[in-house]
Design a protein around this motif. Structure first.
Motif, PDB file in Angstrom:
ATOM      1  N   VAL A 246      26.831  -3.414 -33.053  1.00  0.00           N
ATOM      2  CA  VAL A 246      26.948  -4.867 -33.185  1.00  0.00           C
ATOM      3  C   VAL A 246      25.983  -5.582 -32.243  1.00  0.00           C
ATOM      4  O   VAL A 246      25.194  -6.440 -32.665  1.00  0.00           O
ATOM      5  N   PHE A 247      26.008  -5.228 -30.967  1.00  0.00           N
ATOM      6  CA  PHE A 247      25.173  -5.949 -30.001  1.00  0.00           C
ATOM      7  C   PHE A 247      23.694  -5.585 -30.128  1.00  0.00           C
ATOM      8  O   PHE A 247      22.827  -6.416 -29.845  1.00  0.00           O
ATOM      9  N   ASP A 248      23.388  -4.372 -30.581  1.00  0.00           N
ATOM     10  CA  ASP A 248      21.994  -4.043 -30.871  1.00  0.00           C
ATOM     11  C   ASP A 248      21.475  -4.921 -32.006  1.00  0.00           C
ATOM     12  O   ASP A 248      20.331  -5.411 -31.966  1.00  0.00           O
ATOM     13  N   GLY A 249      22.315  -5.122 -33.026  1.00  0.00           N
ATOM     14  CA  GLY A 249      21.929  -5.977 -34.147  1.00  0.00           C
ATOM     15  C   GLY A 249      21.747  -7.423 -33.741  1.00  0.00           C
ATOM     16  O   GLY A 249      20.822  -8.107 -34.202  1.00  0.00           O
ATOM     17  N   ILE A 250      22.626  -7.901 -32.869  1.00  0.00           N
ATOM     18  CA  ILE A 250      22.527  -9.278 -32.381  1.00  0.00           C
ATOM     19  C   ILE A 250      21.270  -9.449 -31.541  1.00  0.00           C
ATOM     20  O   ILE A 250      20.516 -10.413 -31.712  1.00  0.00           O
ATOM     21  N   GLN A 251      21.015  -8.506 -30.628  1.00  0.00           N
ATOM     22  CA  GLN A 251      19.841  -8.600 -29.759  1.00  0.00           C
ATOM     23  C   GLN A 251      18.548  -8.583 -30.575  1.00  0.00           C
ATOM     24  O   GLN A 251      17.612  -9.348 -30.286  1.00  0.00           O
ATOM     25  N   ASP A 252      18.496  -7.738 -31.583  1.00  0.00           N
ATOM     26  CA  ASP A 252      17.307  -7.664 -32.438  1.00  0.00           C
ATOM     27  C   ASP A 252      17.038  -9.004 -33.113  1.00  0.00           C
ATOM     28  O   ASP A 252      15.892  -9.495 -33.115  1.00  0.00           O
ATOM     29  N   ARG A 253      18.062  -9.628 -33.647  1.00  0.00           N
ATOM     30  CA  ARG A 253      17.897 -10.913 -34.328  1.00  0.00           C
ATOM     31  C   ARG A 253      17.566 -12.028 -33.336  1.00  0.00           C
ATOM     32  O   ARG A 253      16.804 -12.946 -33.640  1.00  0.00           O
ATOM     33  N   LEU A 254      18.156 -11.930 -32.141  1.00  0.00           N
ATOM     34  CA  LEU A 254      17.896 -12.932 -31.108  1.00  0.00           C
ATOM     35  C   LEU A 254      16.422 -12.894 -30.705  1.00  0.00           C
ATOM     36  O   LEU A 254      15.769 -13.942 -30.566  1.00  0.00           O
ATOM     37  N   GLU A 255      15.889 -11.703 -30.526  1.00  0.00           N
ATOM     38  CA  GLU A 255      14.496 -11.566 -30.118  1.00  0.00           C
ATOM     39  C   GLU A 255      13.527 -11.947 -31.224  1.00  0.00           C
ATOM     40  O   GLU A 255      12.421 -12.423 -30.957  1.00  0.00           O
ATOM     41  N   LYS A 256      13.936 -11.761 -32.478  1.00  0.00           N
ATOM     42  CA  LYS A 256      13.097 -12.162 -33.608  1.00  0.00           C
ATOM     43  C   LYS A 256      13.201 -13.659 -33.899  1.00  0.00           C
ATOM     44  O   LYS A 256      12.406 -14.205 -34.676  1.00  0.00           O
ATOM     45  N   GLY A 257      14.196 -14.314 -33.309  1.00  0.00           N
ATOM     46  CA  GLY A 257      14.377 -15.742 -33.512  1.00  0.00           C
ATOM     47  C   GLY A 257      15.093 -16.111 -34.792  1.00  0.00           C
ATOM     48  O   GLY A 257      15.103 -17.284 -35.187  1.00  0.00           O
ATOM     49  N   THR A 258      15.736 -15.147 -35.453  1.00  0.00           N
ATOM     50  CA  THR A 258      16.454 -15.452 -36.689  1.00  0.00           C
ATOM     51  C   THR A 258      17.861 -15.973 -36.427  1.00  0.00           C
ATOM     52  O   THR A 258      18.520 -16.476 -37.337  1.00  0.00           O
ATOM     53  N   ILE A 259      18.339 -15.848 -35.190  1.00  0.00           N
ATOM     54  CA  ILE A 259      19.588 -16.494 -34.780  1.00  0.00           C
ATOM     55  C   ILE A 259      19.340 -17.231 -33.472  1.00  0.00           C
ATOM     56  O   ILE A 259      18.506 -16.826 -32.662  1.00  0.00           O
ATOM     57  N   LYS A 260      20.049 -18.333 -33.290  1.00  0.00           N
ATOM     58  CA  LYS A 260      19.976 -19.076 -32.033  1.00  0.00           C
ATOM     59  C   LYS A 260      21.274 -19.857 -31.855  1.00  0.00           C
ATOM     60  O   LYS A 260      21.600 -20.720 -32.678  1.00  0.00           O
ATOM     61  N   PRO A 261      22.026 -19.572 -30.800  1.00  0.00           N
ATOM     62  CA  PRO A 261      23.311 -20.239 -30.593  1.00  0.00           C
ATOM     63  C   PRO A 261      23.164 -21.755 -30.486  1.00  0.00           C
ATOM     64  O   PRO A 261      22.115 -22.268 -30.078  1.00  0.00           O
ATOM     65  N   VAL A 262      24.226 -22.442 -30.855  1.00  0.00           N
ATOM     66  CA  VAL A 262      24.280 -23.896 -30.737  1.00  0.00           C
ATOM     67  C   VAL A 262      25.282 -24.247 -29.642  1.00  0.00           C
ATOM     68  O   VAL A 262      26.485 -23.983 -29.777  1.00  0.00           O
ATOM     69  N   ALA A 263      24.790 -24.798 -28.538  1.00  0.00           N
ATOM     70  CA  ALA A 263      25.676 -25.253 -27.462  1.00  0.00           C
ATOM     71  C   ALA A 263      26.272 -26.598 -27.857  1.00  0.00           C
ATOM     72  O   ALA A 263      25.539 -27.535 -28.168  1.00  0.00           O
ATOM     73  N   GLY A 264      27.582 -26.676 -27.867  1.00  0.00           N
ATOM     74  CA  GLY A 264      28.253 -27.906 -28.267  1.00  0.00           C
ATOM     75  C   GLY A 264      28.676 -28.742 -27.078  1.00  0.00           C
ATOM     76  O   GLY A 264      27.856 -29.098 -26.234  1.00  0.00           O
ATOM     77  N   VAL A 265      29.962 -29.029 -26.974  1.00  0.00           N
ATOM     78  CA  VAL A 265      30.487 -29.841 -25.888  1.00  0.00           C
ATOM     79  C   VAL A 265      30.338 -29.083 -24.566  1.00  0.00           C
ATOM     80  O   VAL A 265      30.626 -27.890 -24.485  1.00  0.00           O
ATOM     81  N   LYS A 266      29.861 -29.781 -23.539  1.00  0.00           N
ATOM     82  CA  LYS A 266      29.608 -29.156 -22.234  1.00  0.00           C
ATOM     83  C   LYS A 266      30.446 -29.812 -21.142  1.00  0.00           C
ATOM     84  O   LYS A 266      30.617 -31.033 -21.142  1.00  0.00           O
ATOM     85  N   TYR A 267      30.938 -28.988 -20.227  1.00  0.00           N
ATOM     86  CA  TYR A 267      31.727 -29.457 -19.097  1.00  0.00           C
ATOM     87  C   TYR A 267      31.179 -28.833 -17.818  1.00  0.00           C
ATOM     88  O   TYR A 267      30.707 -27.693 -17.832  1.00  0.00           O
ATOM     89  N   PRO A 268      31.283 -29.539 -16.690  1.00  0.00           N
ATOM     90  CA  PRO A 268      30.963 -28.895 -15.408  1.00  0.00           C
ATOM     91  C   PRO A 268      32.067 -27.915 -15.041  1.00  0.00           C
ATOM     92  O   PRO A 268      33.191 -27.995 -15.560  1.00  0.00           O
ATOM     93  N   LEU A 269      31.753 -27.002 -14.140  1.00  0.00           N
ATOM     94  CA  LEU A 269      32.717 -25.969 -13.750  1.00  0.00           C
ATOM     95  C   LEU A 269      34.026 -26.575 -13.263  1.00  0.00           C
ATOM     96  O   LEU A 269      35.107 -26.054 -13.554  1.00  0.00           O
TER      97      LEU A 269
END
Length: 317
Positions: free
Chosen positions: A267-290
């Motif tokens: 699973v994580f090898d597949g995710i890393q491969d796609r991340l490095e190829k740029g075919t996936i990119k997370p979307v950061a939504g609502v943000k809070y300070p610590l």
């Protein structure tokens, strides 16, 4: 220091943890908030941590120190975490080497903190619980949150036709920005609209369901012949008509947790491969300070600010 409501989350000053053998200490700039974090905090999860503890498994930052036996990373390397020994709701944490992966320059720390749990969940749903094929029709029922966006990106990168639902105009816009068709799911008749978006109105090959307690019976009516519903989330019981499943000779499968060690590596090898190829990119939504971690726990469950990508803690130093 005790289980309970969000108010139990308190900031304390502790020494920077030292990495052990095959461990890395990471200077964190962001942490991901997941519903499972709230269940553990409340003391209602099956496997609870020993008190006191720091929550969080997802995070991103730079390598601060490496332990014995670590030669894969150097101090200063950008990394993202899929697990943590000491918890990611912190400025520094330790993590086992197999939970540390390179973070591409094109991905911000806040985006990197949104990879672990949600992409693992979506990947398992699409490719290990179901062997989704290129060209399949994938319906993501509740697609504007962290897992939903991850599922859209992974399915699109696999060559699938993707349809997603959301409850707000902003959520629909987000889904469409990821290349999927979008339907507003808080209106009467929306499932007929979803069906109309499938080729020849034959339904979906794969349905990812985030709220089975509310939607499972509706999902079964949307399944294509031999299709599968993957239950990712549910907050109660549900009544279904089994004949709907019989008519399509379909399947219902559940998903919870990590899977086996072998599967997790795939699973994580597949995710890393796609991340490095740029075919996936997370979307950061609502943000809070610590210091507002308690508020983030309310948001990840109640979505008062809308379901829009991953809820993130932005960590200052």
């Amino acid at each position: 220091r005790s289980f309970g409501g969000p108010e139990e989350l308190k900031v304390e000053t502790l020494p920077i943890p030292s990495p052990g053998k095959d461990q890395v200490c990471v200077k964190l700039f962001a942490a991901g908030i997941n519903p499972v974090d709230t269940y553990k905090r409340a003391g209602v999860y099956a496997q609870l941590p020993a008190l006191p503890y720091t929550p969080g498994s997802d995070g991103a930052g730079t390598v601060h120190a490496v332990g014995e036996g670590v030669d894969k990373f150097r101090v200063g390397d950008r990394v993202w975490l899929s697990g943590s020994v000491t918890g990611t709701y912190a400025q520094y944490c330790t993590a086992n080497l197999n939970d540390v992966r390179p973070l591409p320059q094109e991905v911000s720390f806040e985006e990197g903190a949104g990879i672990g749990v949600v992409y693992r969940t979506a990947y398992r749903a699409l490719f290990t619980r179901v062997a989704t094929k290129p060209g399949s029709v994938v319906f993501v029922h509740g697609a504007s949150g962290g897992v939903g966006i991850a599922a859209i990106q992974l399915a699109k990168s696999h060559g699938c036709h993707v349809i997603g639902t959301a409850g707000t105009a902003a959520g629909l816009e987000l889904i469409r920005s990821q290349g999927a068709d979008a339907v507003l799911h808080n209106q009467d008749g929306y499932m007929e609209e979803v069906l109309g978006l499938t080729p020849e109105k034959k339904g979906a090959d794969v349905i990812l369901e985030m709220a089975a307690h509310a939607n499972l019976d509706k999902d079964l009516k949307l399944l294509k012949k031999n299709g599968t519903v993957v239950i990712i989330g549910s907050r109660g019981s549900v009544e279904i008509n089994p004949r709907s499943l019989m008519m399509t000779e379909g399947n219902i499968v559940g998903l919870l947790g990590l899977g086996s060690a072998e599967e997790l590596k795939t699973v994580f090898d597949g995710i890393q491969d796609r991340l490095e190829k740029g075919t996936i990119k997370p979307v950061a939504g609502v943000k809070y300070p610590l210091k507002e971690a308690a508020e983030s726990h309310v948001e990840v469950i109640e979505h008062k600010k809308g379901t829009m990508g991953k809820v993130i803690l932005a960590i200052e130093h």
